[in-house]
Design an enzyme around this catalytic site. Structure first.
Site, PDB file in Angstrom:
ATOM      1  N   SER A 184       5.716   3.516  12.277  1.00  0.00           N
ATOM      2  CA  SER A 184       4.351   3.747  11.834  1.00  0.00           C
ATOM      3  C   SER A 184       3.992   5.231  12.014  1.00  0.00           C
ATOM      4  O   SER A 184       4.678   6.090  11.490  1.00  0.00           O
ATOM      5  CB  SER A 184       3.389   2.805  12.565  1.00  0.00           C
ATOM      6  OG  SER A 184       2.122   2.775  11.941  1.00  0.00           O
ATOM      7  N   GLU A 193       3.842  -5.226   4.705  1.00  0.00           N
ATOM      8  CA  GLU A 193       3.183  -4.245   5.563  1.00  0.00           C
ATOM      9  C   GLU A 193       1.687  -4.530   5.736  1.00  0.00           C
ATOM     10  O   GLU A 193       1.134  -4.435   6.824  1.00  0.00           O
ATOM     11  CB  GLU A 193       3.356  -2.839   4.988  1.00  0.00           C
ATOM     12  CG  GLU A 193       4.776  -2.299   5.000  1.00  0.00           C
ATOM     13  CD  GLU A 193       5.204  -1.769   6.348  1.00  0.00           C
ATOM     14  OE1 GLU A 193       4.422  -1.855   7.314  1.00  0.00           O
ATOM     15  OE2 GLU A 193       6.335  -1.256   6.432  1.00  0.00           O
ATOM     16  N   HIS A 223       3.926  -5.322   9.238  1.00  0.00           N
ATOM     17  CA  HIS A 223       4.031  -4.037   9.920  1.00  0.00           C
ATOM     18  C   HIS A 223       4.323  -4.232  11.407  1.00  0.00           C
ATOM     19  O   HIS A 223       3.683  -5.048  12.087  1.00  0.00           O
ATOM     20  CB  HIS A 223       2.704  -3.293   9.761  1.00  0.00           C
ATOM     21  CG  HIS A 223       2.722  -1.876  10.196  1.00  0.00           C
ATOM     22  ND1 HIS A 223       3.368  -0.887   9.503  1.00  0.00           N
ATOM     23  CD2 HIS A 223       2.143  -1.258  11.262  1.00  0.00           C
ATOM     24  CE1 HIS A 223       3.189   0.270  10.107  1.00  0.00           C
ATOM     25  NE2 HIS A 223       2.463   0.074  11.185  1.00  0.00           N
TER      26      HIS A 223
END
Length: 503
Positions: A194, A318, A411
């Protein structure tokens, strides 16, 4: 009694904890505490100490909201500006040759997170790969990613890109000291997820990072995050106003204000910007023309990034994490429409045509996740593959619990197999409803490829490099497979779409 182990670093002796299988040193300072006159300044050298410094416990997390430093059920790491530290994990057994080094940069939107999270300890990765794992803290939010240099005075200067400078300082510490821990300073891999993955890409674009690492892994990077110098000035002014200061007394206010007041002011303005410009995340590196000459994505596109091997990829789903638990991304039609307002004529219709089912909620969430993470990652793959070995992946595996929760392969779920948490509490909870064999399989895929890459600069031979001609992508699933140019229609639809600006 806690079994300990001492190592002599360039700054003094550090006393770590000796476990049955790994050695751990925690909260090792890689720079001086950025307090007082050093607040909002580039990291300064550590002041050496005498005697053995205790490194058996974690220190502080970077300044952030308490919730961001959660390290367990009802457990929160205390926060402080005095947090420029790193941790080292190494196998107990000695090695005849220096071990490869993996340096992990945590995510959290450049706003939250800590290297003290148990998942990041790296013990299983170190043991499986006979490697040294380093995890770092760096300044976050207003303290690391707002450029207040406009308010510099001769008596009180302010520097830009502080979080990025911290990461470079941590890598310099590795070069000076990791050999004492059994690591090879000539074989350093930076990896992150990230915002941490974006940090990896930013390091590729940072001249000061040249020679400090030798390859990188970027897991779900929001790759085109970057603030122009003008946007950074607009953002900083709004933060100073939120702090209750005027331009003329900004330097004094930024120096003297309580840390929590600055944190809150920055957080308020960040929230405002996210509502005004969905997908534009203002707490990120600044293209200042000096420390960061170009945005990371432009550096990769132009061939100006360090020409080192790179693994880069995203998760299939995601956006679902943010839609359900961390609101702020453009994952609904209204926000997406705002995004396309600055994307050029025809862009919105072109992208919508590539997502059958839009504007249904699930399709909008997929589109928003692709916009923030997958779209710019493809641009990096295309640019970097012309100049250096580049390996693309997508993580598709989701155990039944995540499917039932409606998040899928979302994610950050790839962190679990990367760090080998399959047999820990997180892994057991996620596979209680099924999928244990699959999670074990993708864990092997991640770790064997990541560790081969860290050792040699290339993943396993079964994973070919990415080229613009074939766009070969490793789909990590049960079973894992190769695909050429996955989601081609969507890739073509997104071409030319970039994040909007403030100014």
């Amino acid at each position: 009694m806690v079994a300990t182990t001492d190592i002599e670093t360039a700054d003094g002796i550090v006393r770590g904890r000796r476990g049955r299988r790994v050695l751990r040193w925690r909260a090792l300072p890689y720079a001086a505490a950025p307090l007082g006159e050093w607040r909002f300044r580039a990291p300064q050298p550590v002041r050496p100490w005498t005697g053995a410094r205790d490194a058996t416990e974690f220190g502080f997390a970077a300044m952030q909201h308490r919730a961001g430093a959660r390290i367990g059920p009802r457990q929160y790491q205390p926060t402080s500006e005095d947090s420029l530290t790193l941790n080292v994990t190494a196998p107990v057994t000695p090695s005849a040759t220096p071990r490869p080094v993996l340096v992990f940069i945590h995510g959290g939107g450049y706003l939250m997170g800590t290297s003290a999270l148990g998942l990041y300890s790296g013990a299983r990765l170190a043991l499986r790969g006979d490697a040294i794992v380093v995890s770092i803290n760096y300044r976050l939010g207003a303290f690391g990613y707002i450029d207040f240099s406009e308010y510099s005075t001769p008596e009180r200067p302010f520097d830009s890109n502080l979080g990025l400078r911290d990461q470079v300082a941590a890598l310099e510490w590795v070069q000076r000291n990791i050999a004492a821990f059994g690591g090879d300073p000539g074989n350093v891999t930076v990896f992150g997820e990230s915002a941490g993955a974006h940090a990896v890409l930013a390091l590729f674009a940072t001249p000061a990072a040249a020679g400090l690492f030798h390859r990188g892994i970027a897991q779900s990077p929001p790759a085109d995050w970057a603030m122009t110098a003008e946007d950074a000035r607009v953002f900083a002014r709004r933060c100073v106003e939120a702090l209750g200061a005027q331009p003329g007394d900004a330097a004094r206010a930024l120096t003297d204000a309580p840390a929590n007041d600055i944190r809150k002011a920055g957080a308020r303005v960040i929230g405002q910007v996210l509502r005004e410009r969905p997908g534009l995340f203002p707490a990120c590196p600044v293209v200042d023309g000096d420390y960061l000459p170009q945005s990371p994505i432009d550096a990769f596109t132009d061939g100006a990034a360090h020409r080192l091997p790179l693994i880069i990829g995203t998760c299939r789903d995601e956006g679902t994490l943010f839609d359900k638990f961390a609101d702020g991304l453009p994952t609904n039609p209204d926000r997406l429409h705002t995004v396309f307002g600055g994307a050029g004529e025809g862009a919105e219709a072109r992208v919508i045509a590539a997502y059958p089912g839009y504007p249904r909620a699930r399709t909008a969430v997929r589109m928003g996740g692709d916009y923030v993470f997958w779209r710019p990652s493809v641009t990096v793959m295309e640019g970097h593959s012309k100049h250096a070995p580049t390996y693309a992946y997508r993580y598709d595996f989701a155990p039944r619990a995540l499917q039932l929760a409606g998040v899928g392969a979302t994610h950050a779920t790839d962190l679990i197999p990367v760090f080998g948490a399959t047999d820990g509490p997180i892994g057991r909870a996620l596979t209680a409803a099924g999928g244990r064999h699959g999670l074990q399989a993708v864990t092997r895929q991640f770790q064997d490829n990541w560790l081969a890459f860290a050792r040699t600069g290339a993943p396993l031979p079964s994973w070919p490099a990415y080229t613009e001609e074939r766009r070969t992508t490793l789909i990590i699933d049960d079973p894992t497979r190769l695909e050429h140019d996955p989601e081609r229609a969507k890739r073509l639809a997104w071409q030319g779409v970039r994040v909007s600006t403030l100014s």
